[in-house]
Design a protein around this motif. Sequence first.
Motif, PDB file in Angstrom:
ATOM      1  N   ASN A   1      42.531  24.613  14.405  1.00  0.00           N
ATOM      2  CA  ASN A   1      43.471  23.493  14.508  1.00  0.00           C
ATOM      3  C   ASN A   1      42.809  22.254  15.101  1.00  0.00           C
ATOM      4  N   MET A   2      41.949  22.446  16.091  1.00  0.00           N
ATOM      5  CA  MET A   2      41.246  21.311  16.690  1.00  0.00           C
ATOM      6  C   MET A   2      40.354  20.618  15.660  1.00  0.00           C
ATOM      7  N   LEU A   3      39.651  21.401  14.878  1.00  0.00           N
ATOM      8  CA  LEU A   3      38.775  20.818  13.856  1.00  0.00           C
ATOM      9  C   LEU A   3      39.585  20.144  12.757  1.00  0.00           C
TER      10      LEU A   3
ATOM     11  N   LEU B   1      32.008  26.402  19.916  1.00  0.00           N
ATOM     12  CA  LEU B   1      32.750  27.625  20.221  1.00  0.00           C
ATOM     13  C   LEU B   1      32.669  28.650  19.094  1.00  0.00           C
ATOM     14  N   LYS B   2      32.369  28.169  17.899  1.00  0.00           N
ATOM     15  CA  LYS B   2      32.321  29.102  16.771  1.00  0.00           C
ATOM     16  C   LYS B   2      31.251  30.172  16.963  1.00  0.00           C
TER      17      LYS B   2
ATOM     18  N   ARG C   1      43.421  34.231  18.749  1.00  0.00           N
ATOM     19  CA  ARG C   1      44.019  33.023  19.313  1.00  0.00           C
ATOM     20  C   ARG C   1      42.994  31.902  19.425  1.00  0.00           C
ATOM     21  N   MET C   2      41.802  32.236  19.898  1.00  0.00           N
ATOM     22  CA  MET C   2      40.768  31.213  20.054  1.00  0.00           C
ATOM     23  C   MET C   2      40.328  30.662  18.711  1.00  0.00           C
ATOM     24  N   ASN C   3      40.176  31.516  17.721  1.00  0.00           N
ATOM     25  CA  ASN C   3      39.805  31.046  16.385  1.00  0.00           C
ATOM     26  C   ASN C   3      40.875  30.126  15.805  1.00  0.00           C
TER      27      ASN C   3
ATOM     28  N   LEU D   1      32.146  32.901  19.634  1.00  0.00           N
ATOM     29  CA  LEU D   1      33.267  33.688  19.117  1.00  0.00           C
ATOM     30  C   LEU D   1      32.787  34.665  18.053  1.00  0.00           C
ATOM     31  N   ALA D   2      31.884  34.187  17.213  1.00  0.00           N
ATOM     32  CA  ALA D   2      31.335  35.074  16.180  1.00  0.00           C
ATOM     33  C   ALA D   2      30.531  36.208  16.801  1.00  0.00           C
ATOM     34  N   VAL D   3      29.770  35.893  17.865  1.00  0.00           N
ATOM     35  CA  VAL D   3      28.968  36.928  18.546  1.00  0.00           C
ATOM     36  C   VAL D   3      29.886  37.962  19.197  1.00  0.00           C
ATOM     37  N   ILE D   4      30.956  37.477  19.870  1.00  0.00           N
ATOM     38  CA  ILE D   4      31.894  38.402  20.514  1.00  0.00           C
ATOM     39  C   ILE D   4      32.552  39.303  19.473  1.00  0.00           C
TER      40      ILE D   4
END
Length: 434
Positions: free
Chosen positions: A260-262, A220-221, A253-255, A224-227
């Motif tokens: 937190n997941m990591l 997901l990183k 929020r997604m970051n 997210l970075a591209v967006i």
Amino acid sequence: MVNKLRKKFVITAILSLLLILVTMIGIINAINMHQVVSDADNMLAILSSNNGYFPAKILYNKAPKVTFSKNNTGSFDWDVINSNHSTESPFQTRYFWVKMDSYANTIRINTVHIASVSHDIAEEYAKDLYFSNSRKLGFYHSYRYLISDAEDGTKLLLFLDLSTAIINAKHLMIQSLAIGVLALIAMFILVFLFSGQAVAPAVESLEKQKRFITDAGHELKTPLAVISANIDVLELEQGKNEWTTSIRNQLKRMNSLVKNMLTLSRMDEERMHVVFTDFDLSETLKDAAVSFEPIAEAQEKNYKIDIPDGIHIVGNKSSMNQLACLLIDNAFKYSSSYGSIHVLLSVNKHIVFEVSNTCDTIPYGNLDRLFDRFYRADLSRSRETGGYGIGLSVARAIATSHSGTIEALRDGDKIIRFVVTLPKQQTKNTQKNK
């Protein structure tokens, strides 16, 4: 994680077996002792009904009759009272009795059927019972006694020796306890050896879940970075607007969720390599707390920070900063409108970091559930605040990695407190004193 699961499995199995063994041993010994007492009471009743002697003939429920002869000098009949009493009972029973009048004067003493008690001792025992207002039936030392009243006002005090039965009962208890301990040890060895196979499916499921979280977090990183980069380009060309601002908020929020997941995934690793150094805990927590002051002002909430200077700890500075941000952010999300939030750091026997906030309703039941992964007490409220039910799980993982604890406490009906307790021996000042 595997070792924790195996430990929980072994402890659960051993505690279950221990409960079963204690129950069984207790029941067996209780039944045995009850039988001993019941037989003694039955024997005392027979002696009492025949003035201290075994009867030559007793009719009891039409029991089968047994004839006993001795040296061919005569014979007498003896009825089998029950399965535990036979014609040998008069010769196996050790007892004595004392007959006394209403003034406690000894009328007669019979110690023929017991060798360890003299007339003087028998009289002493009888008078002790007579003047102590004891119950009609009970225990006196190792004797089961019965006090029967005659029509002429005299009392017959019967003493039945149960020393042998009591010793046998103790032996049975010791033997059953020894067998129980051996069974428990054997069960522990077997459960420990096979616990790995028992928890293997759960371990495999957890490993797959952890692998998915780690892979998903890393995958997901990139998008997210591209967006985020595309939004930067759009804002440069067309300027900021409500759409780009909304996208940035969702990216934030997604970051946060991915971070937190990591973090949880890293905390789950048994061999996680976290660098611990001595750092100023007061400064770290204060920086995290101060960063929320603009939010408190915007939401018109009473925000109070009580963090003394100079408290050091050996730990991971980044993790402790994340812990503080998670707890304070949680307090702002779930505090009541125009409510109060208090951040406190103190040192006594331990280092205590506490974040409390007012809230409209506190979840019922065990508040420890709040630290479960993806648990949300109020789903509708969580949607409004953007919570995923993962932040407090990360906070607990961080506290545990620093040999500390975290708990949620009710303070009345409208205030909830999250208290982190860390070992004081890790402080720099304590190390210097040593």
